[in-house]
Design an enzyme around this catalytic site. Structure first.
Site, PDB file in Angstrom:
ATOM      1  N   LYS A 683      39.283  22.259  26.720  1.00  0.00           N
ATOM      2  CA  LYS A 683      38.102  23.061  26.353  1.00  0.00           C
ATOM      3  C   LYS A 683      38.254  23.702  24.982  1.00  0.00           C
ATOM      4  O   LYS A 683      37.320  23.669  24.161  1.00  0.00           O
ATOM      5  CB  LYS A 683      37.856  24.130  27.416  1.00  0.00           C
ATOM      6  CG  LYS A 683      37.408  23.579  28.761  1.00  0.00           C
ATOM      7  CD  LYS A 683      37.273  24.675  29.807  1.00  0.00           C
ATOM      8  CE  LYS A 683      36.822  24.108  31.148  1.00  0.00           C
ATOM      9  NZ  LYS A 683      36.722  25.140  32.201  1.00  0.00           N
ATOM     10  N   GLY A 798      31.472  26.586  39.261  1.00  0.00           N
ATOM     11  CA  GLY A 798      30.568  26.508  40.405  1.00  0.00           C
ATOM     12  C   GLY A 798      29.563  25.395  40.235  1.00  0.00           C
ATOM     13  O   GLY A 798      29.126  25.099  39.119  1.00  0.00           O
TER      14      GLY A 798
END
Length: 816
Positions: A683, A798
């Site tokens: 990332k 999520g």
């Protein structure tokens, strides 16, 4: 007097013929009517097929004849009571004559154009007789007149030229003395000035009607067919196409020339010469308005710049080129003369201003003949290498924009070719006349449907943009994305004018496609009934469907899927990636994908690679695009690790917390990817690259908090066992942070000197200290924000938030 023409689709079966009779009955109650009819639907093709079979000594011509016979007897029996022996005798005689003609072709093994005209004339002659007899039964004063007695031509068979002087006199003399309320004539058929049977060419029934209307100088000619007028595009290929209320003669001519099947192109000329409006009506829906074709061009401000989009298939593109053509007069003359001698019709012409090449489009059926004739004509120039042998490209089509209002209207060409280019539709040749009423482009035949839909969307559906989505990986996140698309579909259409359709879905076992859009209420059942999944098969199917504004979405963690991105981008299919592998792979691959995105005008978006649904990459891109320069980044980028360390304490076990994070879907199925720091390293690498820095994964220092045993575990189960065994190690990490009044956070840092990821003790007062749950936080320091950074913070893990991030990327594609 009204002149109405009914085509083959209107005469297709008894049901449709009954509708024709109803229309004629209604019209004849008001004033005199002239009706021209085509053959019963499909009969002309069957007659030609029977003739070819007989010519080739194939006795199946008898079966084809019997089929023709059965069709006419069925129509006759359904429309006319069996006791009408006179009608049956007429039909028997005609069919016997037809059978004798076919037997003759079979025996002498010859089918001349003259015989072919005699053969195909039976269709209109029989249909006009049957409908006349049927309408008489309703008590209507109907009379059948053979058009062969009125229309005089030369002796060029299969497409005869009309002698208008003799023809107009015959028509006017007949109707002066004709007192019948309804006169029915067969279309298409005629006779030469020496009495030979001729025809006006395929589609000639329209021509017959136009000739009659012009000779009688009626107020309006009505052409009745199976569609409600001329459409903005072919409704069989473009579902959003709509009827055009009004067209000028020139617009109608252009549209019919380039494939609009409602009108036969020569039809318009007699009506145009006499300035007679033509109304196109639908036999099956007689109350619909239809299309009115008239003299006025309608170039008022309310009319669209483009009136319609048309296409013609089965085109061959031939190119004559060479340096020896430059500055030498006569090349064009010789080229077109040799084609004219071979009776080859040229549909499309363009020539380079350098005079280096001439490109022309013709029917694919004439390609070999044309190539041979041209090469023979220029044999000397080819042998001396002044020019090259003519090149032939087949499987081509022409798409054309048509409209009187296109003239002097800026941006039409740009808008047209931009729409084609965005959808990876290669344009092989372009032509635009000085009248600016037509812009034509030659493209590959396989792209026609996509081209027509793309152009129609650009010029007629400016309020709605269709996006066609193909999704690989419909697990937890994929399921939530499909639910969001289904839920928001009406909102997207109403508020954002986006028609979002899911065309293909796949998991590791099955894949399923529906080119009209998958019904998302039961997508799981549909997928289970699909074909076996394969990455190449999914790409191939996406390519074959060839949809405009296509988007491929990868919601996997598969390197094999990420390796396919280039193949999609090269086809101008946008790629949206939840998968981080491609953007954190070798810099050359990352750069290549970005370059392909620009080259093929296809979006490559991966917002969910960092921070799930948070607009982290979007914020970064906006800073860079505005000219700012990123100097450093500090971030907590793992929602899963943040969840783990926010829930881990001296009262809990590290193993239990990691298990819970896995069960909640906050980690990858293999939690080692998250806990090892590799995921966070990927990332921060992506953020560094998007900031404009060239960097690879090995350039990032990864300070792992895991034990050697954790890192060396072979399987996920082994990994969890090592967590149990090394619990003290994790408790020691927690105790140290507690002692220093700090929180454990897994931090990623980038600056011009060093990039690293690792577990750190964050003191009170630091922006990271109170980071809760599965939240992410990113702080961008730049030349404009050197002390107070731009901060993006929120839920970073999520299924729902990740799906919403993918959804946001879809919207970004629609806005490009």
């Amino acid at each position: 007097m009204d002149v109405l023409k009914f085509g083959g689709s209107s005469m297709g079966n008894t049901k449709n013929i009954t509708k024709v009779i109803n229309i004629l009955e209604s019209y004849s109650q008001k004033e005199k009517v002239v009706c021209i009819v085509s053959a019963v639907g499909g009969i002309t093709d069957k007659l030609l097929t029977a003739g070819e079979l007989a010519l080739n000594k194939n006795e199946d011509y008898i079966l084809e004849f019997e089929n023709i016979k059965e069709i006419h007897y069925t129509v006759l029996s359904e429309l006319i009571p069996s006791e009408n022996e006179a009608a049956k005798r007429y039909l028997d005689n005609e069919l016997n004559y037809l059978k004798n003609l076919l037997d003759g072709i079979y025996l002498i093994n010859e089918l001349t154009p003259k015989t072919s005209d005699k053969l195909v004339s039976f269709g209109e002659l029989m249909s006009s007789f049957i409908i006349t007899e049927a309408i008489k039964l309703r008590g209507i004063d109907a009379h059948r007149k053979n058009a062969q007695e009125l229309i005089v031509t030369n002796s060029i068979f299969t497409k005869a030229d009309v002698n208008y002087l003799a023809t107009n006199k015959n028509i006017q003399d007949f109707f002066k003395s004709n007192s019948h309320a309804l006169t029915i004539l067969p279309g298409f058929v005629s006779k030469s000035n020496i009495g030979e049977i001729t025809t006006l060419g395929r589609g000639g029934s329209d021509f017959t009607a136009s000739i009659i209307a012009a000779a009688l100088k009626v107020k309006q000619l009505e052409i009745w067919t199976d569609v409600s007028g001329m459409y903005t595009a072919n409704p069989k290929l473009v579902k959003q196409a709509s009827p055009i209320e009004e067209l000028s003669y020139q617009e109608a001519m252009e549209l019919s020339h380039f494939g609009a099947k409602v009108l036969f192109p020569p039809t318009i000329q007699p009506a145009l010469d006499s300035e007679i409006p033509i109304l196109i009506k639908n036999t099956l829906k007689p109350n619909e308005k239809g299309t009115l074709i008239k003299t006025e061009s309608g170039t008022d401000s309310k009319k669209k710049s483009v009136s319609g989009i048309s296409s013609v298939d089965n085109i061959a593109l031939l190119t004559l080129q060479g340096n020896g053509m430059i500055g030498i007069p006569g090349f064009s003359k010789r080229l077109f003369e040799v084609l004219a001698l071979e009776k080859i019709n040229i549909i499309f012409i363009t020539q380079a201003s350098s005079e280096h090449s001439i490109c022309f489009g013709i029917s694919e059926n004439d390609a070999e003949l044309a190539a041979t004739a041209v090469d023979e004509e220029f044999e000397y120039e080819i042998s001396t290498r002044k020019i090259r042998p003519v090149t032939v490209e087949k499987d081509m089509s022409i798409v054309a924009l048509v409209g009187d209002n296109m003239k002097n209207h800026q941006g039409i060409s740009g808008k047209m070719f931009s729409a084609l280019g965005k959808n990876n539709i290669n344009v092989r040749a372009i032509a635009q006349g000085a009248s600016e009423k037509n812009i034509s482009a030659v493209i590959f035949k396989k792209d026609v449907k996509k081209a027509l839909n793309s152009l129609h969307e650009s010029f007629f559906e400016v309020k709605t943009k269709q996006l066609n989505v193909f999704i690989t990986g419909v697990g937890n996140v994929g399921e939530r994305l499909l639910a969001q698309i289904h839920q928001q579909n009406k909102f997207l259409k109403k508020e954002l004018h986006i028609n979002l359709r899911v065309i293909g879905i796949s998991n590791s076992k099955k894949m399923y496609f529906d080119e009209d859009g998958i019904h998302l209420e039961n997508w799981k059942e549909l997928l289970s009934s699909g074909e076996s999944a394969s990455l190449d098969g999914f790409l191939e199917k996406t390519n074959v469907l060839n949809k405009r504004n296509s988007i491929f979405i990868d919601i996997t963690a598969s390197e094999a899927v990420s390796d396919m991105y280039a193949d999609y981008l090269k086809r101008s299919i946008s790629v949206i990636a939840c998968n981080k592998i491609a953007c954190s792979s070798d810099f050359k691959n990352y750069k290549n994908l970005k370059d392909l995105s620009k080259k093929y005008n296809a979006s490559f978006l991966f917002e969910t690679n960092v921070g799930a649904g948070l607009p982290i990459i979007d914020t970064l891109n906006n800073l860079v695009a505005s000219g700012d320069k990123i100097t450093s980044i500090q971030a907590v980028l793992s929602g899963s690790l943040n969840f783990v360390f926010n829930n881990f304490s001296s009262e809990t076990k590290f193993y239990d917390v990691v298990k819970e994070a896995q069960a909640e879907g906050f980690t990858e199925p293999d939690p080692r990817i998250d806990l090892s720091g590799v995921d966070v390293a990927r990332k921060i690498l992506i953020l560094a690259r998007e900031s404009g820095y060239e960097m690879n994964l090995e350039d990032i220092t990864n300070k792992s908090f895991l034990t050697k045993a954790n890192l060396k575990s072979d399987t996920v189960d082994d990994f969890f066992e090592t967590l149990v065994h090394d619990e003290k190690h994790f408790q020691d990490l927690f105790a140290s942070a507690q002692k220093n009044n700090s929180q454990l956070k897994y931090v990623a840092q980038f600056n011009l000197r060093k990039t690293s990821v690792g577990l750190e003790e964050i003191p009170q007062g630091h922006p990271f200290y109170n980071l809760e749950g599965k939240d992410n936080i990113v702080m961008f320091y730049s030349q404009r924000y050197p002390e107070q950074p731009i901060i993006v913070k929120g839920a970073g893990a999520g299924a729902d938030v990740t799906a919403s991030g993918l959804f946001a990327d879809i919207i970004r594609v629609s806005n490009r």
